[in-house]
Design an enzyme around this catalytic site. Structure first.
Site, PDB file in Angstrom:
ATOM      1  N   GLU A 211       5.239   4.014  21.406  1.00  0.00           N
ATOM      2  CA  GLU A 211       6.102   4.419  22.502  1.00  0.00           C
ATOM      3  C   GLU A 211       7.164   3.340  22.724  1.00  0.00           C
ATOM      4  O   GLU A 211       6.950   2.168  22.372  1.00  0.00           O
ATOM      5  CB  GLU A 211       5.299   4.647  23.790  1.00  0.00           C
ATOM      6  N   ASP A 212       8.310   3.716  23.277  1.00  0.00           N
ATOM      7  CA  ASP A 212       9.338   2.744  23.602  1.00  0.00           C
ATOM      8  C   ASP A 212       8.815   1.788  24.666  1.00  0.00           C
ATOM      9  O   ASP A 212       7.861   2.096  25.399  1.00  0.00           O
ATOM     10  CB  ASP A 212      10.601   3.441  24.104  1.00  0.00           C
ATOM     11  N   SER A 213       9.458   0.647  24.782  1.00  0.00           N
ATOM     12  CA  SER A 213       8.989  -0.355  25.744  1.00  0.00           C
ATOM     13  C   SER A 213       9.043   0.151  27.179  1.00  0.00           C
ATOM     14  O   SER A 213       8.240  -0.272  28.025  1.00  0.00           O
ATOM     15  CB  SER A 213       9.809  -1.646  25.600  1.00  0.00           C
ATOM     16  N   LYS A 357      13.187  11.766  24.194  1.00  0.00           N
ATOM     17  CA  LYS A 357      14.377  11.449  24.988  1.00  0.00           C
ATOM     18  C   LYS A 357      15.581  12.231  24.478  1.00  0.00           C
ATOM     19  O   LYS A 357      16.369  12.775  25.261  1.00  0.00           O
ATOM     20  CB  LYS A 357      14.664   9.950  24.942  1.00  0.00           C
TER      21      LYS A 357
END
Length: 402
Positions: A211-213, A357
């Site tokens: 997952e993105d930060s 996203k």
């Protein structure tokens, strides 16, 4: 101190030993012809390996086996005979060109690897060899020295599932041009206490995706394993490994783990093999530039009950590290609920590798269709959480209390 029960010894001798062994072989052949008796040159490498093995076995109370996961490499050097092999590369028929350079005042040579020496030695005729060396080889006045001893052990693997309860934590250290972008990483929060008890040189975290930060990992967590490189201690009780997850829980850490356990190397394959089969559930807070009518919400939710194929070009934000391709991706389900004003809660189930996203905002038309194009508005994703990663890993441990 390693807790190994057995070890395997490898020995690397000075390159001149191969020249001297060949010279002794020829000398023994000559002597056999003259004396009418047979003799052979002793295999020096195996003799030295045997001597070292016997001493280590006795001193450390370990067995010597050929298939041990614990390896000790012993490298010898002998400055006096360091150039005896170079004549092989000076022959007209040599296929290797050496390069010399000076380092800290010492002339160094490259290209004369062990493999190159053995290849050239095999290609060198007996007459050529006798012309450039003496049989038997000349005596030396100095002893060979141990230049280096390295100890390597097969990796230890620790698997589990992790929860990331806060945002702005990357999965692995996020560094650009020497500057850390995020203060913490999942890998370090989990890996450092594991490194402490295993005494490994380093570790690598491998997750089933990432997952993105700025995205939380909730629900049942993300499957992962940590590879401990060259661990000193491999014998750990289930309770000792579980203590790491208990400590993280007691400290109210932003990263939690469960089902933490030692796994076998073969068990890690499911992380990569399941990459394309797994599905993920997301929950997003989305802002639309225009209010969505009840009719539009009903239409979208009805569409979301059926599998949808979208075409995603490589997102602009990852073009610097991913090939510019168009990939078909699956949206398995979609549900949108109005919260208040222009804010909506969107739940998405997708196939592996889908950029959520970009599915929401469209990425300047690079994802088709997107929520933005389906609603005819501008859509912006404000928060994103992963709620489930459907991969059966690792095996559950009934003794773990989360």
């Amino acid at each position: 101190m390693y807790d190994a029960d057995d070890i395997f010894i490898t020995v690397e001798l000075p390159k001149s030993i191969y020249i001297r062994h060949r010279a002794m072989q020829l000398f023994c052949e000559d002597e056999s012809t003259i004396l009418g008796s047979s003799s052979e040159a002793i295999d020096v490498k195996e003799t030295i390996r045997y001597m070292i093995s016997e001493r280590l076995s006795s001193a450390c109370n370990v067995e010597m086996t050929g298939d041990s996961e614990m390896r000790v490499d012993v490298m010898f050097g002998h400055q006096e005979s360091a150039t005896e092999h170079l004549f092989l590369f000076e022959r007209e028929k040599s296929s290797v060109k050496l390069k010399t350079f000076r380092k800290k005042g010492v002339i160094m040579t490259t290209g004369d690897s062990k493999a190159s020496v053995l290849n050239e030695l095999a290609a060198c005729s007996e007459d050529e060899f006798r012309a450039d060396t003496s049989c038997p080889p000349s005596t030396v006045s100095t002893k060979a020295e141990i230049n280096m001893v390295t100890m390597k052990r097969a990796s230890l693997f620790v698997g589990g599932r992790y929860l990331k309860l806060k945002r702005n934590i990357s999965q692995t250290p996020f560094v650009i041009e020497g500057r850390r972008i995020t203060e913490d990483s999942v890998a370090e929060i989990i890996g450092e206490p594991i490194k402490l008890i295993t005494g490994c040189d380093s570790y690598n975290l491998v997750g089933s995706g990432r997952e993105d930060s700025d995205v939380r990992m909730l629900g049942n967590g993300r499957p992962f394993y940590i590879e401990c490189i060259n661990p000193r201690i491999k014998k750990h009780s289930v309770e000792k490994i579980q203590q790491i997850q208990k400590t993280l829980l007691e400290e109210n850490s932003s990263v939690q783990v469960y089902n933490l356990q030692i796994i076998q190397s073969k068990d890690t394959s499911i992380i990569k093999e399941g990459e394309e089969q797994k599905t993920k559930h997301y929950c997003a807070l989305v802002w639309f530039s225009q209010l969505l009518t009840e009719e539009k919400l009903t239409e979208l939710n009805n569409i979301g009950k059926q599998e949808m194929i979208i075409d995603q070009k490589t997102p602009i934000r990852v073009l610097h590290r991913r090939a510019p391709l168009t990939r078909p991706k699956k949206i398995l389900s979609l549900e949108i609920k109005h919260i208040e004003g222009h804010f909506y809660r969107v739940r998405i189930e997708s196939g592996a590798g889908t950029y959520i996203k970009e599915f929401v905002h469209g990425d300047l038309g690079r994802t088709i269709p997107s929520l933005a194009s389906m609603t005819g508005t501008t859509a912006d994703i404000l928060e994103l959480d992963v709620e489930n990663v459907s991969l059966d890993f690792p095996p559950p441990l009934s003794t773990i209390q989360c």
